[in-house]
Design an enzyme around this catalytic site. Structure first.
Site, PDB file in Angstrom:
ATOM      1  N   GLU A 156       0.950  -1.126   0.050  1.00  0.00           N
ATOM      2  CA  GLU A 156       0.103  -0.010  -0.231  1.00  0.00           C
ATOM      3  C   GLU A 156       0.953   1.257   0.056  1.00  0.00           C
ATOM      4  OE1 GLU A 156      -3.021   0.109   3.148  1.00  0.00           O
ATOM      5  OE2 GLU A 156      -2.605   2.292   3.305  1.00  0.00           O
ATOM      6  N   GLU A 161      -1.465  11.660   3.651  1.00  0.00           N
ATOM      7  CA  GLU A 161      -2.672  11.402   4.667  1.00  0.00           C
ATOM      8  C   GLU A 161      -2.362  12.407   5.889  1.00  0.00           C
ATOM      9  OE1 GLU A 161      -3.802   6.890   5.685  1.00  0.00           O
ATOM     10  OE2 GLU A 161      -1.649   7.068   5.869  1.00  0.00           O
TER      11      GLU A 161
END
Length: 696
Positions: A156, A161
């Site tokens: 991933e 974020e």
């Protein structure tokens, strides 16, 4: 699948690599004003959000209330209330849900799977982020084909974020960080992640304005950028091989992958570009709450922050391909000096390989804390062994309780998420299994006899004997600690295969132990560790004090009451390095391989007279196997960054694990040096004592 691959290859040849399946993009790239990072980046996919609706040929809405696997508190919908295009931007909006909804909030999550799938390139987004306690916007990538297995084994890539932006702490400091992270490795919960955070200059907050977030991804390397500034680099691991061509450490500890070999069926660890060497797709989402945001800053979710909705506003998403080498993505790097320095380069979580034969490594199964690779285990009785901390003599210990159901108890690596059978064969003649045990409550059956059992290779070989044989025939006594030791030689002679030990048991004989309570500590399979004393109150004749090139002879000098006789080195006008070295042609080397995880080079040093050059920096250098491998670092790194001070003794410690990771072959150490940097040390006088290579 063959037809899809052929079509994709044709798209790559046309400069449109990454559009998976048979879908095509409809973007007019000529109308996009692009400031390319470097001239060789070629735009291959983008969405400028200039229309009046979300382009379904590029994005798919995910519709679910699964909480993202993180206990998030939103349902993802395809409602125009949660995602829409307006004013040249994509808006993703988190809103309070209806009273009878499954979760208290709604939001949107969009992906490009099978419509925008890419292997290598530059991935870029310009966006303004939401704010408030519980907000969690993300721009990220997941594997399209999961070649190496389910999450996180196929990887991933979190490009950006942020959580809880603009939430202030008690001192008024606002949350303003963004994060870039990789997820990889073994199955959950033994998965790994590596990342760094970044704060905008001058205290700017990502929730106040638009900023550009990007990665550049090439074979074996991924770099993170905010507004063009490279703040993080991550790389694949690089294996170090010893002089026997055996994997014996890591030159760089980065990411790794673990998957089953198709041909052999064996679970293998790979230190290469995998899992980040397959095609990935893009995701945009705004989560509300979840394990991360709800447990940091002011914790939980601030309902007032979401009462009128929180918006994640995206100006564009763009994907570039390196036209110089689309197959590897290399050649178009947007880099700066120091982009692989300590501040920018992330150290990963790859397991460090150890040479497979002839290298003995001690194993601690329990000593004050649990070893997750060797959990305490109840075979069949339905209880859970516990760690107790009320023992004044031993501190934390493992406690086992036997009930009415017959069982055996101990430690089993087969119960771990990733079993790690132990190869004890290199320590056959000198090693042992040992542990401390205290009987808290005796079994109700007075005829019960405690047993010790050890298994290897999934119980293909095993040895079971009376526990008392490991303590001179003495049975356990209630309330008393005793040490039990079983030599590996005796276990091998009894038929145990030492190369794959996977279960170790201590228990009352089957169906006789009801009521027994007992504790274990210092459980290990080990042998006495080697050590090398270079100088401790006197010289080691095999490792004499040594001046490489300056023409001086180091001497033994008396110092203070604490140090007594010490080794003294004097640097003259002729450039040189100094330390300890066996005589040329002696063949003397020190094998520190078995000390890898718990050993260090350590010595005390006092600077008697500083070098005349005030800019001189002291160095520590260690070589192996005729300088075929070597590591040189600043001396201060072995003392918390503190430089030597005239007239003061200080202790310097360099872990063997760190030296091995930096490329040193621990199996053949033959020179240890401490010296001012070359041609800067004239006038320096310094003393060394208690110099050794040993377990700490």
């Amino acid at each position: 699948m063959k037809q899809i691959s052929t079509f994709t290859a044709l798209l790559m040849a046309a400069g449109l690599a990454g559009c998976g399946g048979s879908s095509t993009t409809n973007s007019d790239f000529a109308s996009v004003d692009i400031e390319q990072p470097v001239s060789d980046w070629q735009l291959v996919w983008s969405d400028e959000f200039d229309g009046d609706s979300i382009d379904n040929s590029k994005w798919t809405h995910e519709i679910n209330c699964s909480g993202g696997g993180n206990n998030e508190q939103q349902c993802y919908t395809d409602s125009a209330d949660n995602s829409f295009v307006a004013d040249g931007n994509l808006h993703i909006v988190a809103l309070p849900a209806e009273d009878d909804a499954p979760l208290p909030y709604t939001s949107a999550r969009l992906n490009t799977k099978f419509q925008g799938d890419f292997k290598y390139g530059r991935f870029e987004m310009r966006a303004k982020l939401p704010q408030g306690q519980g907000s969690w916007p993300a721009f990220w990538m997941l594997p399209t084909d999961e070649v190496y297995g389910g999450w996180p084994k196929s990887g991933e890539i979190d490009i950006m974020e942020a959580v809880n932006l603009k939430v202030a702490d008690a001192d008024g400091n606002e949350e303003a960080r963004v994060h870039g992270t990789l997820h990889y490795g073994r199955d959950w919960p033994d998965n790994s992640s590596t990342g760094k955070e970044y704060s905008l200059p001058d205290g700017a907050n990502p929730a106040d304005d638009f900023h550009t977030y990007a990665i550049e991804w090439q074979e074996g390397e991924i770099r993170w950028y905010v507004d063009g500034y490279l703040f993080q680099t991550q790389m694949a691991s690089e294996v170090r091989y010893n002089n026997k061509d055996q994997a014996a450490g890591l030159i760089h500890r980065g990411w790794f992958s673990e998957y089953f070999d198709i041909a052999t069926g064996e679970l293998e660890t790979h230190w290469d570009a995998s899992p980040f060497d397959q095609r990935f797709h893009l995701l945009l989402n705004l989560a509300v709450g979840g394990n991360w945001p709800s447990n940091v800053n002011n914790t939980g979710i601030d309902a007032a922050a979401f009462a009128e909705g929180q918006s994640y506003i995206i100006d564009y998403v763009r994907v570039y391909q390196c036209s110089l080498n689309p197959e590897t993505g290399k050649g178009c790097e947007t880099v700066r000096q120091g982009y692989k320095d300590e501040e920018t380069l992330s150290i990963g979580a790859a397991p460090i390989p150890v040479a497979p034969s002839g290298v003995a490594q001690n194993l601690t199964i329990f000593a004050d804390e649990a070893n997750p690779a060797w959990p305490a285990w109840d075979c069949c009785g339905g209880t859970t062994p516990t760690v107790e901390t009320d023992d004044a003599e031993h501190g934390a210990v493992v406690e086992f309780v036997i009930g009415a159901t017959p069982t055996v108890m101990g430690f089993s690596t087969l119960q771990a998420g990733t079993p790690a059978p132990f190869d004890a064969s290199p320590m056959l003649t000198t090693g042992s299994v040992s542990f401390d045990m205290k009987l808290v409550t005796a079994p109700a059956n007075p005829a019960s006899v405690f047993k010790f059992k050890i298994e290897s290779g999934g119980a293909s070989t095993a040895v079971e004997i009376d526990l008392s044989s490991g303590n001179g025939g003495q049975e356990p006594v209630v309330g008393e600690w005793a040490t039990y030791t079983f030599s590996l030689q005796s276990l091998a002679d009894a038929g145990l295969d030492l190369s794959a030990i996977d279960v170790l048991m201590i228990f009352p004989a089957w169906d006789t132990g009801n009521g027994a309570v007992y504790r274990l500590d210092n459980v290990e399979i080990s042998q006495p560790l080697p050590s090398l004393v270079l100088f401790e109150d006197q010289a080691n004749v095999d490792w004499p004090m040594w001046d490489c090139c300056g023409g001086t002879v180091p001497t033994e000098e008396m110092d203070d009451a604490d140090h007594g006789l010490t080794a003294q080195f004097v640097i003259g006008a002729t450039p040189t390095v100094m330390g300890f070295k066996p005589a040329d042609g002696s063949g003397i080397q020190f094998d520190a391989s078995s000390l890898l995880t718990e050993g260090a080079v350590q010595f005390d040093m006092k600077l008697v007279t500083a070098p005349a050059n005030p800019a001189s920096v002291f160095k520590f250098k260690i070589e192996a196997n005729g300088a075929s491998s070597a590591v040189e670092v600043d001396l201060s790194s072995g003392n918390g960054g503190l430089e030597p001070v005239v007239g003061e003794w200080a202790t310097y410690t360099f872990s063997l694990q760190t030296l091995s990771d930096a490329g040193l072959d621990l199996s053949a150490i033959d020179v240890i040096m401490v010296f001012p940097a070359w041609d800067t040390g004239n006038g320096a006088v310094y003393r060394i004592d208690n110099a050794k290579i040993s377990a700490l």
